[in-house]
Design a protein around this motif. Structure first.
Motif, PDB file in Angstrom:
ATOM      1  N   GLY A  84       0.491  -1.304  -0.089  1.00 44.59           N
ATOM      2  CA  GLY A  84       0.138  -0.377  -0.092  1.00 44.59           C
ATOM      3  C   GLY A  84       0.739   0.994   0.047  1.00 44.59           C
ATOM      4  N   ASN A  85       0.706   2.541   0.437  1.00 47.32           N
ATOM      5  CA  ASN A  85       1.069   3.514   0.543  1.00 47.32           C
ATOM      6  C   ASN A  85       0.898   4.648   1.364  1.00 47.32           C
ATOM      7  OD1 ASN A  85      -1.599   4.472   0.186  1.00 47.32           O
ATOM      8  ND2 ASN A  85      -1.530   5.302  -1.930  1.00 47.32           N
ATOM      9  N   VAL A  86       0.369   3.078   2.988  1.00 48.63           N
ATOM     10  CA  VAL A  86       0.591   3.939   3.728  1.00 48.63           C
ATOM     11  C   VAL A  86       1.261   3.138   5.212  1.00 48.63           C
ATOM     12  CG1 VAL A  86      -1.806   5.434   3.641  1.00 48.63           C
ATOM     13  CG2 VAL A  86      -2.069   3.074   4.685  1.00 48.63           C
ATOM     14  N   PRO A  87       2.017   3.823   6.210  1.00 48.61           N
ATOM     15  CA  PRO A  87       2.070   3.280   7.497  1.00 48.61           C
ATOM     16  C   PRO A  87       1.745   2.606   7.928  1.00 48.61           C
ATOM     17  CG  PRO A  87       2.842   5.631   7.226  1.00 48.61           C
ATOM     18  CD  PRO A  87       2.210   5.408   6.470  1.00 48.61           C
ATOM     19  N   MET A  88       2.000   0.853   7.542  1.00 46.10           N
ATOM     20  CA  MET A  88       0.907  -0.438   8.325  1.00 46.10           C
ATOM     21  C   MET A  88       2.407  -1.048   9.086  1.00 46.10           C
ATOM     22  SD  MET A  88       0.794  -3.597   5.955  1.00 46.10           S
ATOM     23  CE  MET A  88       2.349  -4.205   6.216  1.00 46.10           C
ATOM     24  N   THR A  89       1.249  -1.486  10.710  1.00 45.03           N
ATOM     25  CA  THR A  89       1.518  -3.139  11.371  1.00 45.03           C
ATOM     26  C   THR A  89       0.938  -3.765  11.158  1.00 45.03           C
ATOM     27  OG1 THR A  89      -0.110  -1.554  13.109  1.00 45.03           O
ATOM     28  CG2 THR A  89       2.147  -0.531  12.874  1.00 45.03           C
ATOM     29  N   TYR A  90       1.572  -4.923  11.454  1.00 45.11           N
ATOM     30  CA  TYR A  90       1.295  -5.950  11.235  1.00 45.11           C
ATOM     31  C   TYR A  90       1.616  -7.168  12.238  1.00 45.11           C
ATOM     32  CZ  TYR A  90       4.883  -8.192  10.073  1.00 45.11           C
ATOM     33  OH  TYR A  90       6.732  -9.045  10.140  1.00 45.11           O
ATOM     34  N   ARG A  91       0.886  -7.983  12.347  1.00 45.39           N
ATOM     35  CA  ARG A  91       1.153  -9.191  13.244  1.00 45.39           C
ATOM     36  C   ARG A  91       0.743  -9.956  13.161  1.00 45.39           C
ATOM     37  NH1 ARG A  91      -3.246  -9.305  17.732  1.00 45.39           N
ATOM     38  NH2 ARG A  91      -0.812 -10.207  18.503  1.00 45.39           N
ATOM     39  N   LEU A  92       1.360 -11.202  13.734  1.00 46.52           N
ATOM     40  CA  LEU A  92       1.155 -13.087  13.731  1.00 46.52           C
ATOM     41  C   LEU A  92      -0.592 -12.312  14.246  1.00 46.52           C
ATOM     42  CD1 LEU A  92       0.954 -15.560  12.504  1.00 46.52           C
ATOM     43  CD2 LEU A  92       2.474 -16.167  14.328  1.00 46.52           C
ATOM     44  N   LEU A  93      -1.609 -13.120  14.281  1.00 46.95           N
ATOM     45  CA  LEU A  93      -2.609 -13.695  15.177  1.00 46.95           C
ATOM     46  C   LEU A  93      -2.473 -14.575  16.084  1.00 46.95           C
ATOM     47  CD1 LEU A  93      -5.664 -11.647  13.794  1.00 46.95           C
ATOM     48  CD2 LEU A  93      -4.410 -11.155  15.199  1.00 46.95           C
ATOM     49  N   THR A 171      -0.863 -23.255   9.582  1.00 51.69           N
ATOM     50  CA  THR A 171      -1.970 -22.245   9.101  1.00 51.69           C
ATOM     51  C   THR A 171      -1.613 -20.733   9.870  1.00 51.69           C
ATOM     52  OG1 THR A 171      -3.423 -23.421   8.170  1.00 51.69           O
ATOM     53  CG2 THR A 171      -4.593 -20.898   8.292  1.00 51.69           C
ATOM     54  N   PHE A 172      -1.552 -19.926   9.512  1.00 53.56           N
ATOM     55  CA  PHE A 172      -1.131 -18.748  10.132  1.00 53.56           C
ATOM     56  C   PHE A 172      -2.042 -17.686   9.439  1.00 53.56           C
ATOM     57  CE2 PHE A 172       3.370 -21.482   9.218  1.00 53.56           C
ATOM     58  CZ  PHE A 172       3.217 -21.197  10.440  1.00 53.56           C
ATOM     59  N   THR A 173      -2.652 -17.026  10.555  1.00 50.65           N
ATOM     60  CA  THR A 173      -3.078 -15.544  10.140  1.00 50.65           C
ATOM     61  C   THR A 173      -2.573 -14.607  10.978  1.00 50.65           C
ATOM     62  OG1 THR A 173      -4.847 -17.439  10.998  1.00 50.65           O
ATOM     63  CG2 THR A 173      -5.744 -14.597  11.042  1.00 50.65           C
ATOM     64  N   PHE A 174      -2.173 -13.585   9.678  1.00 58.21           N
ATOM     65  CA  PHE A 174      -2.019 -12.256  10.304  1.00 58.21           C
ATOM     66  C   PHE A 174      -3.122 -11.235  10.546  1.00 58.21           C
ATOM     67  CE2 PHE A 174       2.186 -13.032   9.866  1.00 58.21           C
ATOM     68  CZ  PHE A 174       2.478 -13.896   9.185  1.00 58.21           C
ATOM     69  N   SER A 175      -2.611  -9.905  10.722  1.00 58.56           N
ATOM     70  CA  SER A 175      -3.689  -8.897  10.350  1.00 58.56           C
ATOM     71  C   SER A 175      -2.734  -7.115  10.406  1.00 58.56           C
ATOM     72  CB  SER A 175      -4.374  -8.364  11.814  1.00 58.56           C
ATOM     73  OG  SER A 175      -3.989  -7.929  12.816  1.00 58.56           O
TER      74      SER A 175
END
Length: 180
Positions: A84-93, A171-175
């Motif tokens: 994308g074009n905005v700063p992002m945070t992600y994590r393994l849920l 299975t890994f779920t990310f957000s």
């Protein structure tokens, strides 16, 4: 006009007058106002891709291992893209398994590049994010700037109590969310 009619008119006017005065006082309570500073509204595209830019579903077959004995492991890198074009945070849920009878441990680390996460041996320059059971695995939010990537090195290790001739898939779920 009779006295009785006059008194009814005077009484009615008094009731209407009291009603109007009471309504005016109540109406004044609804005329309050307050000024607030204007906020900023930002828009952009938030897009988390794993394994390849623009991918939303990724079969991570590189972590598969065949005929692993207890203590054996499979290790592979996976690249997280902020497409994308905005700063992002992600994590393994969460981590789940198709066959929970096969005990698997997960070690998740960040590395500088995919080559820093070889199929065997320890990853080079790794920063560990999680170590523990694969089922329920999670780690804290990570920040990825727009157009940037982060490489994860994932290792699945077969537990000592693994039954023979069993298999499982993970299975890994990310957000992901925008930082704006």
């Amino acid at each position: 006009m009779s006295n009785k009619t006059r008194w009814l008119l005077v009484g009615g006017a008094a009731v209407v007058g009291v009603g109007l005065l009471s309504a005016q006082q109540t109406g004044a309570l609804w005329t309050q106002s307050q000024s607030v500073d204007a906020g900023t509204i930002r828009s952009g595209i938030l897009d988390l891709s794993v394994g390849g830019e623009g991918l939303s579903s990724y079969p991570f077959t590189a972590l598969a291992g065949a005929n692993l004995l207890p203590g054996g492991y499979a290790q592979a890198p996976v690249t997280v893209y902020n497409s994308g074009n905005v700063p992002m945070t992600y994590r393994l849920l969460n981590g789940t398994q198709s066959n929970p009878a096969v005990p698997l441990d997960l070690t998740a680390s960040t590395v500088a590049s995919e080559s820093s996460c070889p199929a065997s041996g320890n990853p080079t320059g790794a920063t560990q994010l999680y170590a523990g059971a694969l089922i329920g695995a999670s780690f804290a939010e990570r920040t990825v700037p727009p157009g940037a990537t982060e490489v994860l090195c994932l290792r699945g290790t077969v537990g000592a109590a693994a039954p023979p001739s069993q298999s499982t898939t993970a299975t890994f779920t990310f957000s992901a969310r925008s930082q704006q």
